[in-house]
Design a protein around this motif. Structure first.
Motif, mmCIF file in Angstrom:
data_model
loop_
_atom_site.group_PDB
_atom_site.id
_atom_site.type_symbol
_atom_site.label_atom_id
_atom_site.label_comp_id
_atom_site.label_asym_id
_atom_site.label_seq_id
_atom_site.Cartn_x
_atom_site.Cartn_y
_atom_site.Cartn_z
ATOM 1 N N ASP A 12 0.635 -1.094 0.242
ATOM 2 C CA ASP A 12 0.172 0.222 0.224
ATOM 3 C C ASP A 12 0.717 1.308 -0.013
ATOM 4 O O ASP A 12 0.670 2.376 -0.816
ATOM 5 C CB ASP A 12 -0.897 -0.060 1.171
ATOM 6 N N LEU A 15 2.101 2.078 -3.552
ATOM 7 C CA LEU A 15 1.103 2.373 -4.307
ATOM 8 C C LEU A 15 0.910 4.082 -4.022
ATOM 9 O O LEU A 15 0.677 4.940 -4.685
ATOM 10 C CB LEU A 15 -0.121 1.884 -4.014
ATOM 11 N N ILE A 16 0.903 4.362 -2.826
ATOM 12 C CA ILE A 16 0.794 5.578 -2.404
ATOM 13 C C ILE A 16 1.827 6.743 -2.963
ATOM 14 O O ILE A 16 1.568 7.624 -3.263
ATOM 15 C CB ILE A 16 0.539 5.886 -0.657
ATOM 16 N N PRO A 34 -6.689 2.796 -7.733
ATOM 17 C CA PRO A 34 -5.401 3.504 -7.431
ATOM 18 C C PRO A 34 -4.464 3.929 -8.756
ATOM 19 O O PRO A 34 -4.787 3.296 -10.044
ATOM 20 C CB PRO A 34 -4.945 2.143 -7.116
ATOM 21 N N LEU A 37 -1.566 2.096 -11.601
ATOM 22 C CA LEU A 37 -1.323 0.806 -11.045
ATOM 23 C C LEU A 37 -0.926 -0.155 -12.382
ATOM 24 O O LEU A 37 -0.224 -1.073 -11.848
ATOM 25 C CB LEU A 37 -2.838 0.348 -10.391
ATOM 26 N N GLU A 44 -5.260 6.244 -14.286
ATOM 27 C CA GLU A 44 -6.491 5.453 -14.035
ATOM 28 C C GLU A 44 -6.545 4.551 -15.127
ATOM 29 O O GLU A 44 -7.476 4.898 -16.060
ATOM 30 C CB GLU A 44 -7.627 6.242 -13.356
#
Length: 206
Positions: A12, A15-16, A34, A37, A44
């Motif tokens: 996580d 990803l952030i 996310p 990704l 997106e």
């Protein structure tokens, strides 16, 4: 020792912190998918490719959904295609210019629907048709000025699109179930229910 929890936390965090090609973003909204990704070049990914379907459907409608070749429907389908292109741009970049290319045409396509409803029973040579066109063009200009004046306030767009959608849906409901002209009442009801189902399904998936 919670190995799974640590791995999940690290995933996580990655990803952030991940920044893609279009960062930093300038749009007033960031959707739930996310960012970056799948690829660093599309913010997106799934929202982007699914938005392209809007343009595909508008092209199909241009060729097969307007057998009488009426300008009101051609304009409506063209603007809908612009919505799809703008939506792809927004979800790809998360920048304000593509965002406006997505949201503003949504307001315009609602106006084009209202225009089509207003002139629906007008004779082709009626002087009221160009009058309606002028009125809705002026409304579109005012709507555009308001939108750009408050473009960083997402709630302004949401209120505008919901209001115009309610007007269109209310008018279509009245036309479908309470209109005195029964010649096309059956096909209207079928199309109404199909549209309601597609909208509900799309909203649920979104």
């Amino acid at each position: 020792f919670d190995c799974e929890g640590i791995l999940h936390h690290n995933f996580d965090s990655t990803l952030i912190k991940m920044e893609g090609y279009w960062a930093p973003h300038s749009s007033s909204v960031d959707f739930c998918e996310p960012n970056y990704l799948i690829t660093p070049y599309i913010a997106e990914f799934h929202n982007s490719w699914s938005s392209a379907l809007i343009t595909v459907l508008s092209v199909i409608a241009l060729f097969y959904g307007n057998p009488t070749g009426e300008l009101r429907f051609t304009a409506m389908f063209l603007i809908l295609g612009v919505v799809g292109i703008g939506s792809v741009g927004l979800h790809t970049t998360l920048h304000w210019l593509p965002q406006s290319s997505d949201e503003l045409p949504m307001l315009w396509v609602s106006l084009s629907m209202l225009y089509a409803l207003c002139v629906m029973r007008e004779p082709k040579k009626s002087t009221r048709v160009p009058m309606y066109g002028t009125i809705f063009l002026l409304i579109g200009i005012v709507e555009s000025v308001i939108y750009y004046s408050f473009r960083q306030i997402y709630a302004v767009f949401i209120v505008s699109i919901i209001t115009s959608s309610i007007i269109v849906v209310t008018w279509m409901t009245r036309l479908t179930f309470f209109d005195k002209d029964v010649q096309y009442s059956k096909i209207r009801q079928i199309l109404y229910y199909v549209a309601a189902f597609i909208f509900s399904l799309g909203f649920a998936l979104w």
